[in-house]
Design a protein around this motif. Structure first.
Motif, PDB file in Angstrom:
ATOM      1  N   GLY A 180      35.774  76.336  18.376  1.00 13.02           N
ATOM      2  CA  GLY A 180      34.891  75.177  18.306  1.00 13.02           C
ATOM      3  C   GLY A 180      35.502  73.962  18.967  1.00 13.02           C
ATOM      4  O   GLY A 180      35.987  73.047  18.294  1.00 13.02           O
ATOM      5  N   VAL A 181      35.492  73.932  20.298  1.00  4.52           N
ATOM      6  CA  VAL A 181      36.138  72.851  21.043  1.00  4.52           C
ATOM      7  C   VAL A 181      35.088  72.114  21.876  1.00  4.52           C
ATOM      8  O   VAL A 181      34.253  72.737  22.537  1.00  4.52           O
ATOM      9  N   ASN A 210      39.441  73.731  28.175  1.00  7.91           N
ATOM     10  CA  ASN A 210      39.556  75.073  28.744  1.00  7.91           C
ATOM     11  C   ASN A 210      40.792  75.789  28.214  1.00  7.91           C
ATOM     12  O   ASN A 210      40.754  76.980  27.896  1.00  7.91           O
ATOM     13  N   TYR A 211      41.908  75.043  28.124  1.00  5.35           N
ATOM     14  CA  TYR A 211      43.134  75.656  27.604  1.00  5.35           C
ATOM     15  C   TYR A 211      42.950  76.109  26.158  1.00  5.35           C
ATOM     16  O   TYR A 211      43.314  77.241  25.793  1.00  5.35           O
ATOM     17  N   LEU A 212      42.382  75.251  25.314  1.00  3.93           N
ATOM     18  CA  LEU A 212      42.208  75.587  23.900  1.00  3.93           C
ATOM     19  C   LEU A 212      41.264  76.786  23.739  1.00  3.93           C
ATOM     20  O   LEU A 212      41.519  77.679  22.912  1.00  3.93           O
ATOM     21  N   LYS A 213      40.193  76.808  24.506  1.00  5.06           N
ATOM     22  CA  LYS A 213      39.252  77.941  24.435  1.00  5.06           C
ATOM     23  C   LYS A 213      39.944  79.231  24.859  1.00  5.06           C
ATOM     24  O   LYS A 213      39.778  80.273  24.211  1.00  5.06           O
ATOM     25  N   ASN A 214      40.720  79.176  25.927  1.00  2.94           N
ATOM     26  CA  ASN A 214      41.434  80.363  26.390  1.00  2.94           C
ATOM     27  C   ASN A 214      42.498  80.810  25.400  1.00  2.94           C
ATOM     28  O   ASN A 214      42.913  81.977  25.412  1.00  2.94           O
ATOM     29  N   SER A 215      42.927  79.880  24.543  1.00  2.00           N
ATOM     30  CA  SER A 215      43.938  80.196  23.518  1.00  2.00           C
ATOM     31  C   SER A 215      43.314  80.724  22.236  1.00  2.00           C
ATOM     32  O   SER A 215      44.026  81.009  21.278  1.00  2.00           O
ATOM     33  N   ASN A 218      39.939  78.226  13.911  1.00  2.00           N
ATOM     34  CA  ASN A 218      38.549  77.933  13.548  1.00  2.00           C
ATOM     35  C   ASN A 218      38.285  76.441  13.358  1.00  2.00           C
ATOM     36  O   ASN A 218      37.157  76.045  13.052  1.00  2.00           O
ATOM     37  N   GLN A 219      39.323  75.620  13.513  1.00  2.00           N
ATOM     38  CA  GLN A 219      39.180  74.175  13.352  1.00  2.00           C
ATOM     39  C   GLN A 219      38.354  73.594  14.497  1.00  2.00           C
ATOM     40  O   GLN A 219      38.599  73.876  15.674  1.00  2.00           O
ATOM     41  N   MET A 271      36.828  66.704  11.199  1.00  2.00           N
ATOM     42  CA  MET A 271      36.888  66.881  12.648  1.00  2.00           C
ATOM     43  C   MET A 271      38.217  66.358  13.181  1.00  2.00           C
ATOM     44  O   MET A 271      38.654  65.255  12.817  1.00  2.00           O
ATOM     45  N   VAL A 272      38.888  67.153  14.011  1.00  2.58           N
ATOM     46  CA  VAL A 272      40.116  66.712  14.665  1.00  2.58           C
ATOM     47  C   VAL A 272      39.740  66.168  16.047  1.00  2.58           C
ATOM     48  O   VAL A 272      39.147  66.882  16.866  1.00  2.58           O
ATOM     49  N   VAL A 273      40.055  64.901  16.286  1.00  2.00           N
ATOM     50  CA  VAL A 273      39.732  64.256  17.560  1.00  2.00           C
ATOM     51  C   VAL A 273      41.053  63.937  18.260  1.00  2.00           C
ATOM     52  O   VAL A 273      41.885  63.201  17.724  1.00  2.00           O
TER      53      VAL A 273
END
Length: 355
Positions: free
Chosen positions: A339-340, A330-335, A312-313, A275-277
């Motif tokens: 799995g955020v 929100n930014y990561l999901k839009n990019s 997919n990370q 998991m990347v935190v």
């Protein structure tokens, strides 16, 4: 029963009368944020006789608030804002009903909090939160009265009023983080939020009373330093309105993928291998949260850093109160990241669990 003596100077206005005062008494207004904008909104709505007011804020009173947040005094420092504001408002007008929500407004608690309210007043300072306030407003078909402030300037508008333009029509969601201001305070003249909050309260009263011209499809811009105002017209964008309505409907139906983590779920995620935190706070913010898989990447640097991550990370982001992490998620999901997650109320929600 209306207190005709208390509201006499309003009731004698032909545009209001006892019928209008009854409308105010019956109204249900939700104020999200009890800070610089929220304080004057609450004071003016309560004084005018708005009968049912909800206050949402999970923050505590700090001495740095006192030059502009005039509901609070030095003895209130350290106390929860929502409860402190409720007490102060009831001293101002004990005839109205106040509900305090001592929590930050998130996608998880929003459907429960907004239930039963006729108008939402946006007194937040985070763009990501404004989008889902707008979306809930659109889905519930109730107006959102908006204001924002910066240094010596502010702006006011009303969204989703009688099928009018939405927040997304005026401010399309940004595709990058560099275009979004950081949550950190940039400074503000103390009287400015009181001016803008009073303008917000004025719009709320006009909506309830059904009088005057409401700032729907219009953005009022106020420059305190040079005492200039201007009004900019903007039009409805059907696709933007539809996007907000769909998002808001999903929120109201709780069709979320548990993206907003509780402290317990957050700690469990942090313990999972691979998991990347990401801590999106600045390096000097406390308390520290040190784990083997925690990386500190300030929000302003996340866009560049995310280019090195696989779409997919699984990623968990957190900040101090959950507002910047919401923005980052929100930014990561839009990019295109699939799995955020984020810690809904920030690291402050698990202070007692940090070793």
């Amino acid at each position: 029963m209306i207190n005709t003596k208390r509201y006499n100077r309003q009731i004698i206005l032909p545009e209001i009368g006892e019928t209008g005062q009854q409308k105010l008494q019956d109204a249900r207004v939700l104020v999200i944020g009890a800070g610089g904008l929220g304080c004057p909104v609450l004071q003016n709505l309560a004084s005018a006789g708005v009968g049912n007011i909800g206050i949402v804020d999970g923050d505590v009173v700090d001495e740095t608030n006192l030059h502009r947040q005039l509901l609070y005094t030095l003895k209130d420092c350290g106390n929860i804002k929502a409860e402190t504001a409720k007490k102060a408002i009831l001293e101002l007008n004990p005839e109205i009903n106040i509900t305090a929500f001592s929590e930050f407004f998130t996608t998880q608690n929003a459907p429960r909090i907004v239930e039963g309210y006729h108008i939402i007043v946006d007194c937040t300072d985070t763009i990501a939160v404004r989008y889902f306030i707008n979306d809930l407003s659109a889905a519930k078909k109730i107006p959102m009265v908006y204001a924002s402030i910066h240094k010596f300037e502010g702006q006011v508008s009303v969204f989703n009023y009688k099928n009018g333009p939405s927040y997304r029509c005026l401010f399309p969601e940004q595709e990058n983080l560099n275009a979004v201001p950081n949550c950190a305070e940039s400074g503000v003249l103390g009287v400015l939020p009181n001016t803008l909050g009073t303008l917000q309260a004025t719009e709320v009263l006009k909506i309830i009373l059904e009088i005057g011209t409401v700032l729907s499809g219009k953005l009022l811009i106020y420059d305190a330093l040079h005492f200039q105002t201007q009004i900019i017209d903007f039009t409805k964008n059907p696709k933007a309105v539809e996007k907000g309505f769909i998002n808001g409907t999903l929120l109201l139906n709780n069709k979320k993928n548990n993206e907003d983590l509780t402290p317990e779920a957050f700690l469990e995620k942090c313990s999972q291998l691979g998991m990347v935190v990401i801590d999106v706070r600045e390096s000097d913010e406390v308390p520290e949260f040190k784990r083997e898989n925690v990386i500190q990447i300030p929000l302003s640097e996340l866009e560049e850093y995310s280019k090195n991550l696989h779409k997919n990370q699984e990623i968990v982001v957190f900040c101090q109160t959950g507002q910047r992490s919401q923005q980052a998620m929100n930014y990561l999901k839009n990019s295109g990241f699939v799995g955020v997650f984020h810690l809904a109320r920030g690291i402050e929600s698990l202070k007692n669990q940090i070793q």
